[in-house]
Enzyme design. Structure first.
Site, mmCIF file in Angstrom:
data_model
loop_
_atom_site.group_PDB
_atom_site.id
_atom_site.type_symbol
_atom_site.label_atom_id
_atom_site.label_comp_id
_atom_site.label_asym_id
_atom_site.label_seq_id
_atom_site.Cartn_x
_atom_site.Cartn_y
_atom_site.Cartn_z
ATOM 1 C CB CYS A 2 -0.883 -0.048 1.229
ATOM 2 S SG CYS A 2 -2.160 1.157 1.272
ATOM 3 N NE ARG A 27 -0.973 4.899 0.676
ATOM 4 C CZ ARG A 27 -1.355 5.659 -0.341
ATOM 5 N NH1 ARG A 27 -1.391 6.964 -0.200
ATOM 6 N NH2 ARG A 27 -1.701 5.131 -1.487
ATOM 7 C CD1 TRP A 74 -4.559 -3.800 3.930
ATOM 8 C CD2 TRP A 74 -5.222 -3.901 1.807
ATOM 9 N NE1 TRP A 74 -5.915 -4.006 3.924
ATOM 10 C CE2 TRP A 74 -6.349 -4.074 2.642
ATOM 11 C CE3 TRP A 74 -5.399 -3.932 0.420
ATOM 12 C CZ2 TRP A 74 -7.631 -4.275 2.133
ATOM 13 C CZ3 TRP A 74 -6.678 -4.127 -0.086
ATOM 14 C CH2 TRP A 74 -7.766 -4.292 0.771
ATOM 15 C CG ASN A 98 1.887 0.654 -3.571
ATOM 16 O OD1 ASN A 98 2.248 -0.197 -2.757
ATOM 17 N ND2 ASN A 98 1.795 1.936 -3.267
ATOM 18 N N GLY A 99 -0.074 -2.213 -6.374
ATOM 19 C CA GLY A 99 -0.885 -2.578 -7.516
ATOM 20 C C GLY A 99 -1.093 -4.078 -7.609
ATOM 21 C CD GLU A 482 -20.023 8.207 5.392
ATOM 22 O OE1 GLU A 482 -18.921 8.546 5.858
ATOM 23 O OE2 GLU A 482 -20.126 7.408 4.430
ATOM 24 C CE LYS A 486 -16.687 7.608 7.661
ATOM 25 N NZ LYS A 486 -16.875 6.775 6.458
ATOM 26 C CD GLU A 489 -15.364 2.940 6.656
ATOM 27 O OE1 GLU A 489 -14.686 2.959 5.624
ATOM 28 O OE2 GLU A 489 -15.774 3.980 7.213
ATOM 29 C CG HIS A 505 -41.386 -3.062 1.596
ATOM 30 N ND1 HIS A 505 -42.322 -3.606 0.739
ATOM 31 C CD2 HIS A 505 -41.816 -1.800 1.861
ATOM 32 C CE1 HIS A 505 -43.254 -2.716 0.481
ATOM 33 N NE2 HIS A 505 -42.970 -1.598 1.135
ATOM 34 C CE LYS A 604 -8.067 8.658 3.893
ATOM 35 N NZ LYS A 604 -9.358 8.884 4.562
#
Length: 609
Positions: A2, A27, A74, A98-99, A482, A486, A489, A505, A604
């Site tokens: 990362c 991150r 990561w 990275n990637g 949201e 949060k 997370e 429903h 991040k």
């Protein structure tokens, strides 16, 4: 992925590498390592866990060198083990990456047939062996890198050193951010300017397909065709102070409390103009925004929820059809193009891979009217867009986005009002009303922050729970989404959000005394509808936690807890109501003892699929 940092200097670069990795910890990562060229050999130290553990190991082994690279990983390919940690080494070639390399399996088979032995399950080790393979013929590290990346499919940011060439770092970029930092008699490579801000603020952002050579004395950059090229030098506005905690316990707490300033800074351009107008979005904006027939918003995660709020604003205020899509879904479906549609991409980092690829896809369909809303100047997505509106949130270190979200909402509201004005749908009286609401918004956000002591008491009740339900209606439904995001997370409590009208429903089946239900219930046209939905919850024994407005006409009762935000602020209410749900998630996570700034499994800046 990362985080990447590299340095070449006349001084010992090990402290620079370690400090850089510490500044990249925000991150998200699960292992860290450095490789240095010392006395004609590559030395490497890697550890799972925190950078501090790797730092202690490097100190114990007396690491010191004038050339090296470092990485926080990561996990993507292969588990969290020391063998999978970066840097990876092949016969004196060491690199960090990275990637994701999509053709790594076929390249692994080819390299194994050539006699290379793999010690990890990563795609990155393929690149190290591939560069070493080409180095045998090329005799030059940069040329070997260029030949290697020509055979790779996927995304990468690479920094490479070799024991045979102890006076340079070579690097490459495709789909993942990478920059070069310029010093005096020393130079640097990093995935994020925060990694090198302690050494320099002068940076060059590499572009797609670039490769580069970095020495103590200078930089040579080559484009995707191998031709020598120049890239503009920038002076980063990231400050060391913005990367320090100061008096706060966590970066998330700091960033929640920075929102009055961040919102104020983001509306400054509008306040300076004293009006909404196309010029706020950059040169040529009037031509791009005129006779728009629709708006398409593409984003991921929290930014997607910001776009979901904006849909209500754009349709209600500007009278334009607006669709909002998750970028990772849009990029893989057969979309119907409309050249007169404004394509809006939202990304805090400006490097979110799925959002970048969605933008490329939209442009490939002939949709050239593009606008980026972003927090990081000169990042990839703004550079690929015709227009840009930069939020001015400042560096956001916490993985869970807070001030980036509220400033994105400010930018999107500004867009809605501007489109309305260009279409003749915004009267002078309405414009004055909206400008006044924006002017008072930082104060309203501060008033919402002052509710923190009451929210702390709620957090203690949430901490032992395993599930939670969030409800909202209309423009506040995305704020419920949201809030649920949060909470899950950073506290790891399973949370879901629904439009309150959808209770019967299906979701109502979940409600019982152990399922707290959070309700966003401002004093707007839907308040009475929301009250009816709350009664449905109470009738099933559910416990309600309601965020309402100071001037609403209901209060707490048995099983109903109420916190009142400042008086209803009209059209900007979603921004103010974001603050309490952020604080609830933060304090619940504190009560549960989780790592607030570095939640498990998350990063991040998501620069892979």
């Amino acid at each position: 992925m990362c985080g990447i940092v590299g340095a070449i200097a006349d001084r010992d670069v090990v402290p620079v590498l370690i400090e850089g990795l510490k500044r990249l910890e925000y991150r998200g990562y699960d292992s860290a390592g450095i490789a240095v060229v010392d006395g004609g050999r590559v030395r490497r130290v890697r550890r799972t866990g925190r950078v501090s553990e790797m730092e202690a190991a490097a100190g114990a082994e007396d690491f010191s060198a004038q050339l090296g690279v470092g990485h926080t990983r990561w996990a993507t390919h292969g588990g969290v083990t020391e063998l999978n940690a970066h840097p990876h080494v092949s016969h004196g070639v060491a690199l960090v990456h990275n990637g994701i390399i999509e053709n790594h399996e076929e390249q692994r088979e080819r390299l194994e047939a050539l006699g290379y032995v793999f010690e990890s399950q990563t795609d990155t080790e393929v690149i190290a062996h591939l560069i070493d393979h080409h180095l045998k013929d090329a005799g030059d590290l940069l040329l070997a890198l260029q030949r290697a990346v020509a055979e790779l499919e996927g995304a990468y940011a690479l920094a490479v050193v070799s024991h045979a060439e102890p006076r340079r770092i070579v690097c490459a970029r495709m789909g993942c951010p990478l920059l070069i930092g310029l010093g005096e008699g020393e130079n640097f490579v990093a995935s994020d300017v925060s990694a090198i801000v302690q050494a320099t603020r002068r940076v060059i952002f590499l572009e797609e397909g670039d490769t580069a050579e970095v020495t103590r004395d200078g930089v040579r950059i080559f484009d995707q065709h191998g031709a020598r090229t120049e890239r503009e030098e920038h002076l980063s506005d990231v400050s060391l102070a913005s990367l320090e905690l100061g008096p706060y316990r966590h970066f998330m707490q700091k960033e929640i409390h920075e929102q009055p300033r961040a919102v104020g800074d983001t509306i400054e351009a509008v306040m300076d103009e004293g009006a909404f107008g196309a010029a706020l979005f950059g040169p040529g904006a009037e031509q791009v925004l005129e006779d728009i027939e629709a708006v398409q918003i593409l984003a991921c995660g929290t930014s997607f929820y910001a776009g979901s709020v904006a849909r209500y604003w754009i349709e209600a205020i500007a009278g334009l059809p607006c669709s909002v899509e998750i970028a990772s879904e849009y990029r893989y479906r057969a979309a119907v193009a409309n050249p007169k549609q404004l394509v809006v991409t939202i990304s805090q980092s400006g490097e979110t891979l799925d959002t970048m690829e969605a933008l490329k896809y939209a442009k490939s369909l002939g949709q050239e009217r593009t606008l980026s809303i972003c927090n990081v100047p000169e990042s990839a997505i703004p550079r690929a867009s015709r227009l840009v509106y930069y939020t001015r949130a400042g560096a956001e270190i916490g993985v869970a986005s807070t001030k980036a979200f509220t400033t994105q909402l400010v930018a999107l509201f500004t867009l809605a009002a501007t489109l309305a004005k260009l279409r003749g749908r915004l009267t002078a009286a309405q414009e004055a009303e909206y400008l006044d609401a924006l002017r008072h918004l930082p104060g309203s956000v501060q008033h919402a922050l002052n509710l923190e002591p009451q929210i702390v008491a709620w957090a203690d009740r949430f901490a032992p729970k395993q599930h939670a339900l969030f409800l909202g209606r209309g423009v506040h439904y995305p704020i419920a989404l949201e809030g649920a995001l949060k909470l899950k997370e950073i506290s790891y409590i399973h949370a879901e959000a629904y439009p309150a009208g959808e209770l019967k429903h299906g979701p109502l089946a979940l409600v019982d005394a152990d399922m707290p239900v959070v309700v966003i219930a401002p004093k707007d046209s839907l308040l009475e509808k929301v009250k009816s939905n709350m009664q449905e919850v109470r009738a099933r024994g559910g416990e309600l936690f309601v965020f309402t407005d100071q001037d609403s006409n209901f209060g707490p009762s048995e099983g109903v807890h109420v916190i009142r935000t400042p008086r209803h602020v009209g059209v900007l209410s979603p921004i103010v109501h974001t603050i309490p749900v952020q604080l609830l998630a933060y304090h619940t996570a504190l009560a549960r003892g989780t790592d607030v700034d570095k939640p498990r499994n998350l990063a991040k800046s998501v620069t892979v699929e």
